[in-house]
Design a protein around this motif. Sequence first.
Motif, PDB file in Angstrom:
ATOM      1  N   ALA A  52       0.860  -1.174   0.000  1.00 49.96           N
ATOM      2  CA  ALA A  52       0.000   0.000   0.000  1.00 49.96           C
ATOM      3  C   ALA A  52       0.897   1.224   0.000  1.00 49.96           C
ATOM      4  O   ALA A  52       1.906   1.257   0.706  1.00 49.96           O
ATOM      5  CB  ALA A  52      -0.895   0.016   1.226  1.00 49.96           C
ATOM      6  N   PRO A  53       0.549   2.226  -0.776  1.00 51.60           N
ATOM      7  CA  PRO A  53       1.344   3.449  -0.758  1.00 51.60           C
ATOM      8  C   PRO A  53       1.299   4.087   0.635  1.00 51.60           C
ATOM      9  O   PRO A  53       0.304   4.000   1.345  1.00 51.60           O
ATOM     10  CB  PRO A  53       0.659   4.344  -1.783  1.00 51.60           C
ATOM     11  CG  PRO A  53      -0.185   3.450  -2.602  1.00 51.60           C
ATOM     12  CD  PRO A  53      -0.527   2.281  -1.752  1.00 51.60           C
ATOM     13  N   LEU A  54       2.397   4.704   1.013  1.00 50.48           N
ATOM     14  CA  LEU A  54       2.461   5.317   2.333  1.00 50.48           C
ATOM     15  C   LEU A  54       1.419   6.406   2.522  1.00 50.48           C
ATOM     16  O   LEU A  54       0.918   6.604   3.626  1.00 50.48           O
ATOM     17  CB  LEU A  54       3.862   5.893   2.570  1.00 50.48           C
ATOM     18  CG  LEU A  54       4.944   4.859   2.819  1.00 50.48           C
ATOM     19  CD1 LEU A  54       6.289   5.540   2.975  1.00 50.48           C
ATOM     20  CD2 LEU A  54       4.635   4.030   4.038  1.00 50.48           C
ATOM     21  N   ILE A  55       1.069   7.102   1.455  1.00 48.18           N
ATOM     22  CA  ILE A  55       0.078   8.171   1.567  1.00 48.18           C
ATOM     23  C   ILE A  55      -1.281   7.597   1.956  1.00 48.18           C
ATOM     24  O   ILE A  55      -2.021   8.185   2.733  1.00 48.18           O
ATOM     25  CB  ILE A  55       0.014   9.000   0.261  1.00 48.18           C
ATOM     26  CG1 ILE A  55      -0.814  10.266   0.457  1.00 48.18           C
ATOM     27  CG2 ILE A  55      -0.563   8.198  -0.866  1.00 48.18           C
ATOM     28  CD1 ILE A  55      -0.103  11.325   1.203  1.00 48.18           C
ATOM     29  N   GLU A  56      -1.605   6.408   1.427  1.00 45.55           N
ATOM     30  CA  GLU A  56      -2.875   5.783   1.791  1.00 45.55           C
ATOM     31  C   GLU A  56      -2.839   5.276   3.226  1.00 45.55           C
ATOM     32  O   GLU A  56      -3.830   5.372   3.955  1.00 45.55           O
ATOM     33  CB  GLU A  56      -3.202   4.640   0.831  1.00 45.55           C
ATOM     34  CG  GLU A  56      -3.627   5.115  -0.540  1.00 45.55           C
ATOM     35  CD  GLU A  56      -4.064   3.976  -1.438  1.00 45.55           C
ATOM     36  OE1 GLU A  56      -4.484   2.937  -0.912  1.00 45.55           O
ATOM     37  OE2 GLU A  56      -3.989   4.145  -2.660  1.00 45.55           O
ATOM     38  N   LEU A  57      -1.705   4.732   3.654  1.00 41.07           N
ATOM     39  CA  LEU A  57      -1.596   4.278   5.034  1.00 41.07           C
ATOM     40  C   LEU A  57      -1.710   5.450   5.999  1.00 41.07           C
ATOM     41  O   LEU A  57      -2.338   5.343   7.059  1.00 41.07           O
ATOM     42  CB  LEU A  57      -0.270   3.545   5.242  1.00 41.07           C
ATOM     43  CG  LEU A  57      -0.152   2.190   4.554  1.00 41.07           C
ATOM     44  CD1 LEU A  57       1.248   1.630   4.774  1.00 41.07           C
ATOM     45  CD2 LEU A  57      -1.196   1.229   5.070  1.00 41.07           C
ATOM     46  N   ALA A  58      -1.111   6.570   5.631  1.00 46.28           N
ATOM     47  CA  ALA A  58      -1.204   7.757   6.483  1.00 46.28           C
ATOM     48  C   ALA A  58      -2.647   8.241   6.567  1.00 46.28           C
ATOM     49  O   ALA A  58      -3.119   8.638   7.638  1.00 46.28           O
ATOM     50  CB  ALA A  58      -0.300   8.859   5.952  1.00 46.28           C
TER      51      ALA A  58
END
Length: 120
Positions: free
Chosen positions: A8-14
């Motif tokens: 998962a992209p980090l932006i989505e996890l954030a």
Amino acid sequence: MEWRAGDAPLIELAALYDWLPEESATKSAQAGDEKGRRWSEREWMAAAQITYLQTVISILWVGLRLKGRPPKAAPVQVPVYARPEPTAEEKHKQAVHAARVAALRKFSPSYQPPADTPPD
């Protein structure tokens, strides 16, 4: 989000982390809640209201000159959260970050160098 690849992209996890409520297990653990349960905003407001009502009752008891002693009012005991001690690696990261911020502040239009240091 790509579930099949397991990434998962980090932006989505954030974004997912930001959407967690404050009383979630993840945010509770990061805030240092060792009991595993954090109070929600509703519980904080209820505790504050109980404490304020007890105070008002005590004031009215004296103000209205009711007989006897006013009831003992004890504020609601709120949970105490213990922040974990930062590790050496975390302290190093904080020091590096503080050094970067200090270096970047020199380029700020509002930056005023200390009076006792010579100009660069």
